[in-house]
Scaffold this active site. Structure first.
Site, PDB file in Angstrom:
ATOM      1  N   ALA A  43      30.077  38.581  33.413  1.00 31.25           N
ATOM      2  CA  ALA A  43      30.882  37.985  32.352  1.00 31.25           C
ATOM      3  C   ALA A  43      31.782  39.029  31.687  1.00 31.25           C
ATOM      4  O   ALA A  43      31.447  39.552  30.629  1.00 31.25           O
ATOM      5  CB  ALA A  43      29.967  37.331  31.317  1.00 31.25           C
ATOM      6  N   ASP A  89      47.975  51.634  38.213  1.00 25.55           N
ATOM      7  CA  ASP A  89      47.551  51.579  39.617  1.00 25.55           C
ATOM      8  C   ASP A  89      47.367  52.979  40.206  1.00 25.55           C
ATOM      9  O   ASP A  89      48.344  53.714  40.373  1.00 25.55           O
ATOM     10  CB  ASP A  89      48.619  50.861  40.470  1.00 25.55           C
ATOM     11  CG  ASP A  89      48.503  49.353  40.446  1.00 25.55           C
ATOM     12  OD1 ASP A  89      47.398  48.846  40.188  1.00 25.55           O
ATOM     13  OD2 ASP A  89      49.525  48.688  40.710  1.00 25.55           O
ATOM     14  N   GLY A 104      36.578  31.164  34.001  1.00 19.89           N
ATOM     15  CA  GLY A 104      35.869  30.490  35.091  1.00 19.89           C
ATOM     16  C   GLY A 104      36.127  28.988  35.105  1.00 19.89           C
ATOM     17  O   GLY A 104      36.896  28.461  34.300  1.00 19.89           O
ATOM     18  N   TYR A 123      40.349  48.883  31.249  1.00 16.44           N
ATOM     19  CA  TYR A 123      39.374  48.088  31.999  1.00 16.44           C
ATOM     20  C   TYR A 123      38.302  49.006  32.600  1.00 16.44           C
ATOM     21  O   TYR A 123      37.097  48.776  32.414  1.00 16.44           O
ATOM     22  CB  TYR A 123      40.098  47.296  33.098  1.00 16.44           C
ATOM     23  CG  TYR A 123      39.154  46.743  34.121  1.00 16.44           C
ATOM     24  CD1 TYR A 123      38.168  45.840  33.753  1.00 16.44           C
ATOM     25  CD2 TYR A 123      39.233  47.135  35.458  1.00 16.44           C
ATOM     26  CE1 TYR A 123      37.281  45.342  34.695  1.00 16.44           C
ATOM     27  CE2 TYR A 123      38.350  46.639  36.397  1.00 16.44           C
ATOM     28  CZ  TYR A 123      37.377  45.744  36.014  1.00 16.44           C
ATOM     29  OH  TYR A 123      36.487  45.260  36.940  1.00 16.44           O
ATOM     30  N   ILE A 172      55.978  43.544  45.929  1.00 22.32           N
ATOM     31  CA  ILE A 172      55.072  44.675  46.189  1.00 22.32           C
ATOM     32  C   ILE A 172      55.375  45.727  45.130  1.00 22.32           C
ATOM     33  O   ILE A 172      56.501  46.235  45.056  1.00 22.32           O
ATOM     34  CB  ILE A 172      55.276  45.238  47.607  1.00 22.32           C
ATOM     35  CG1 ILE A 172      54.895  44.176  48.644  1.00 22.32           C
ATOM     36  CG2 ILE A 172      54.466  46.517  47.806  1.00 22.32           C
ATOM     37  CD1 ILE A 172      55.063  44.618  50.087  1.00 22.32           C
ATOM     38  N   TYR A 189      35.022  33.792  39.687  1.00 23.57           N
ATOM     39  CA  TYR A 189      35.240  33.922  41.135  1.00 23.57           C
ATOM     40  C   TYR A 189      34.017  34.547  41.826  1.00 23.57           C
ATOM     41  O   TYR A 189      33.392  33.923  42.695  1.00 23.57           O
ATOM     42  CB  TYR A 189      36.509  34.755  41.356  1.00 23.57           C
ATOM     43  CG  TYR A 189      36.715  35.236  42.774  1.00 23.57           C
ATOM     44  CD1 TYR A 189      36.528  34.378  43.870  1.00 23.57           C
ATOM     45  CD2 TYR A 189      37.108  36.546  43.026  1.00 23.57           C
ATOM     46  CE1 TYR A 189      36.726  34.832  45.170  1.00 23.57           C
ATOM     47  CE2 TYR A 189      37.318  37.003  44.308  1.00 23.57           C
ATOM     48  CZ  TYR A 189      37.120  36.139  45.388  1.00 23.57           C
ATOM     49  OH  TYR A 189      37.310  36.600  46.663  1.00 23.57           O
ATOM     50  N   ILE A 190      33.656  35.755  41.430  1.00 21.17           N
ATOM     51  CA  ILE A 190      32.555  36.415  42.134  1.00 21.17           C
ATOM     52  C   ILE A 190      31.218  35.795  41.711  1.00 21.17           C
ATOM     53  O   ILE A 190      30.348  35.533  42.545  1.00 21.17           O
ATOM     54  CB  ILE A 190      32.577  37.938  41.884  1.00 21.17           C
ATOM     55  CG1 ILE A 190      33.938  38.510  42.323  1.00 21.17           C
ATOM     56  CG2 ILE A 190      31.453  38.622  42.650  1.00 21.17           C
ATOM     57  CD1 ILE A 190      34.166  39.962  41.939  1.00 21.17           C
ATOM     58  N   HIS A 229      46.053  38.874  41.407  1.00 18.83           N
ATOM     59  CA  HIS A 229      45.528  39.661  42.518  1.00 18.83           C
ATOM     60  C   HIS A 229      46.337  39.477  43.803  1.00 18.83           C
ATOM     61  O   HIS A 229      46.881  38.411  44.051  1.00 18.83           O
ATOM     62  CB  HIS A 229      44.066  39.291  42.776  1.00 18.83           C
ATOM     63  CG  HIS A 229      43.163  39.734  41.675  1.00 18.83           C
ATOM     64  ND1 HIS A 229      42.577  38.872  40.795  1.00 18.83           N
ATOM     65  CD2 HIS A 229      42.797  40.975  41.281  1.00 18.83           C
ATOM     66  CE1 HIS A 229      41.866  39.552  39.912  1.00 18.83           C
ATOM     67  NE2 HIS A 229      41.991  40.832  40.181  1.00 18.83           N
TER      68      HIS A 229
HETATM   69  N1  UFG Z   1      49.961  43.984  44.020  1.00 15.46           N
HETATM   70  C1  UFG Z   1      51.270  43.791  44.368  1.00 15.46           C
HETATM   71  N2  UFG Z   1      51.835  42.596  44.046  1.00 15.46           N
HETATM   72  C2  UFG Z   1      51.174  41.615  43.385  1.00 15.46           C
HETATM   73  C3  UFG Z   1      49.824  41.836  43.039  1.00 15.46           C
HETATM   74  C4  UFG Z   1      49.243  43.039  43.361  1.00 15.46           C
HETATM   75  O1  UFG Z   1      51.909  44.661  44.960  1.00 15.46           O
HETATM   76  O2  UFG Z   1      51.771  40.573  43.110  1.00 15.46           O
HETATM   77  C5  UFG Z   1      49.341  45.266  44.367  1.00 15.46           C
HETATM   78  C6  UFG Z   1      48.853  46.063  43.181  1.00 15.46           C
HETATM   79  O3  UFG Z   1      49.892  46.811  42.595  1.00 15.46           O
HETATM   80  C7  UFG Z   1      47.797  46.931  43.847  1.00 15.46           C
HETATM   81  C8  UFG Z   1      47.217  46.002  44.934  1.00 15.46           C
HETATM   82  O4  UFG Z   1      48.202  44.990  45.139  1.00 15.46           O
HETATM   83  O5  UFG Z   1      48.406  48.017  44.479  1.00 15.46           O
HETATM   84  C9  UFG Z   1      45.932  45.345  44.532  1.00 15.46           C
HETATM   85  O6  UFG Z   1      46.113  44.745  43.260  1.00 15.46           O
HETATM   86  P1  UFG Z   1      45.092  43.696  42.643  1.00 15.46           P
HETATM   87  O7  UFG Z   1      45.655  43.257  41.337  1.00 15.46           O
HETATM   88  O8  UFG Z   1      44.779  42.663  43.666  1.00 15.46           O
HETATM   89  O9  UFG Z   1      43.760  44.537  42.451  1.00 15.46           O
HETATM   90  P2  UFG Z   1      43.548  45.928  41.690  1.00 15.46           P
HETATM   91  O10 UFG Z   1      43.477  46.999  42.738  1.00 15.46           O
HETATM   92  O11 UFG Z   1      44.468  46.126  40.554  1.00 15.46           O
HETATM   93  O12 UFG Z   1      42.141  45.689  41.016  1.00 15.46           O
HETATM   94  C10 UFG Z   1      41.043  45.197  41.734  1.00 15.46           C
HETATM   95  C11 UFG Z   1      40.142  44.485  40.755  1.00 15.46           C
HETATM   96  C12 UFG Z   1      39.646  45.462  39.737  1.00 15.46           C
HETATM   97  C13 UFG Z   1      39.015  46.651  40.427  1.00 15.46           C
HETATM   98  C14 UFG Z   1      39.936  47.250  41.440  1.00 15.46           C
HETATM   99  C15 UFG Z   1      39.207  48.331  42.161  1.00 15.46           C
HETATM  100  O13 UFG Z   1      40.832  43.439  40.103  1.00 15.46           O
HETATM  101  O14 UFG Z   1      38.698  44.812  38.934  1.00 15.46           O
HETATM  102  O15 UFG Z   1      40.360  46.257  42.340  1.00 15.46           O
HETATM  103  O16 UFG Z   1      39.765  48.694  43.374  1.00 15.46           O
HETATM  104  F1  UFG Z   1      38.733  47.588  39.514  1.00 15.46           F
END
Ligand code: UFG
Length: 331
Positions: free
Chosen positions: A74, A285, A36, A141, A207, A11-12, A189
């Site tokens: 990667a 989280d 990818g 991670y 959520i 993606y990035i 995500h």
């Molecule tokens: N979330 C939900 N429901 C979902 C998916 C996510 O509520 O279906 C919430 C997660 O619990 C979290 C927020 O949305 O509170 C963001 O979650 P993401 O999975 O989108 O992203 P993360 O914050 O877990 O992680 C991302 C990157 C990491 C990075 C991090 C740093 O994937 O690589 O941001 O902020 F380390």
């Protein structure tokens, strides 16, 4: 002279390759396509299919191409997956960095720009998070990436390989021309999942938790547009090529949005109802992650163009609504 983008089909990485190619650089992509997509790689880049843990594969690239710098994407990056399969993260992320740095040392490649993460900070003591704050990751991670930062520091000390570690906060959005975007399988995500609900591909958004120590109880994150992130990498390459010392920078917008606020913004952008429910917390989280990113703005002269989360979501929506099956290259 070429720049090697490890993970350039991701993606990035794919957005970075596009930006580099469009700024006139010769680009070589190394990717094992484990997450990818071949279709995401800009056609003007030269593609090598293989794994960065495979030294013979790296040697082939460094022998055939005149690589002057490496941009390293990667790695695996899913926080909850790393909680379940920590060794997978230490193997690919941390282990991959050893092989890559060894090859760079042997072929005298002096510059590396590295995708680090806000997850290296763990639960921050103060907000917004500064680069000098303690790095105490709370998931494998984040630890795998912190170890990679530390390895680069010692490789600089011993072999003079200069690095910039870019600690991303939450990356979202897609190229404004709609050609490439975010497509993970399975998707975890927040923004792409919200987009999938808006498209009707998922029934509702879950959520994860509303009892966090935040204003509305849902996690707060700092969203940065993927093309702004690509710009920061190009500035980091220039910073290293100008002879500057190794360094680390946060990349975020300095503004936090809660999961509920993101949902609301997506409803406004898409005009869709986007059903949602509160579900249990997801392990790993932190309550809030918001970047102080003035260092990148001052030292690298980084000027992010997307400062409104609605605009970020709008580019994601453009990609998702025009590519309902993503890259559509899975079996
Ligand atoms: N979330 C939900 N429901 C979902 C998916 C996510 O509520 O279906 C919430 C997660 O619990 C979290 C927020 O949305 O509170 C963001 O979650 P993401 O999975 O989108 O992203 P993360 O914050 O877990 O992680 C991302 C990157 C990491 C990075 C991090 C740093 O994937 O690589 O941001 O902020 F380390």
């Amino acid at each position: 002279m070429s720049i090697l983008v490890a993970g350039g089909a991701g993606y990035i990485g794919s957005h970075m390759v596009k930006q580099l190619v469009e700024s006139g650089e010769e680009v070589v992509v190394a990717d094992n396509l484990s997450t990818g997509h071949k279709k995401a790689i800009n056609p003007k880049a030269k593609f090598y299919y293989g794994d960065i843990r495979d030294r013979a594969f790296l040697d082939r690239i460094f022998v055939n191409e005149d690589i002057t710098a490496v941009v390293h994407f990667a790695a695996f990056s899913i926080v909850p997956e790393s909680m379940q399969e920590p060794l997978k993260y230490f193997d690919n992320n941390t282990g991959g960095m050893i092989t890559l740095l060894e090859a760079m040392r042997d072929f005298k490649v002096k510059y590396i720009v590295f995708s680090s993460t806000a997850a290296t900070y763990g639960i921050p003591e103060t907000m917004p998070i500064k680069e000098t704050d303690p790095q105490q990751p709370i998931n494998p991670y984040g630890l795998s990436k912190l170890m990679m930062e530390k390895m680069m520091a010692w490789a600089d000390e011993a072999y003079g390989i200069k690095f910039v570690a870019l600690r991303y906060f939450n990356v979202a959005g897609a190229a404004a021309d709609g050609t490439i975007g975010e497509d993970h399988g399975p998707e975890t995500h927040l923004v792409p999942i919200i987009m999938q609900v808006a498209q009707g591909k998922r029934a509702e958004l879950s959520i994860f938790g509303d009892d966090y120590n935040t204003p509305d109880g849902t996690n707060v994150r700092d969203y940065v547009h993927v093309m702004d992130l690509a710009d920061a990498h190009i500035l980091a390459l220039k910073y290293l090529e100008a002879g500057n010392p190794s360094n680390a920078f946060n990349l975020g917008s300095s503004t936090g949005f809660s999961n509920k606020e993101m949902l609301e913004a997506a409803r406004e952008v898409t005009g869709q109802e986007i059903p949602a429910k509160i579900a249990p917390r997801r392990p790993g989280d932190p309550d809030s992650l918001v970047a102080a990113s003035d260092k990148a703005r001052e030292v690298l002269n980084w000027q992010p163009k997307y400062d409104d989360v609605h605009d970020i979501i709008a580019t994601a929506w453009q990609w998702h609504s025009t590519h309902p099956k993503g890259y559509d290259d899975r079996n």
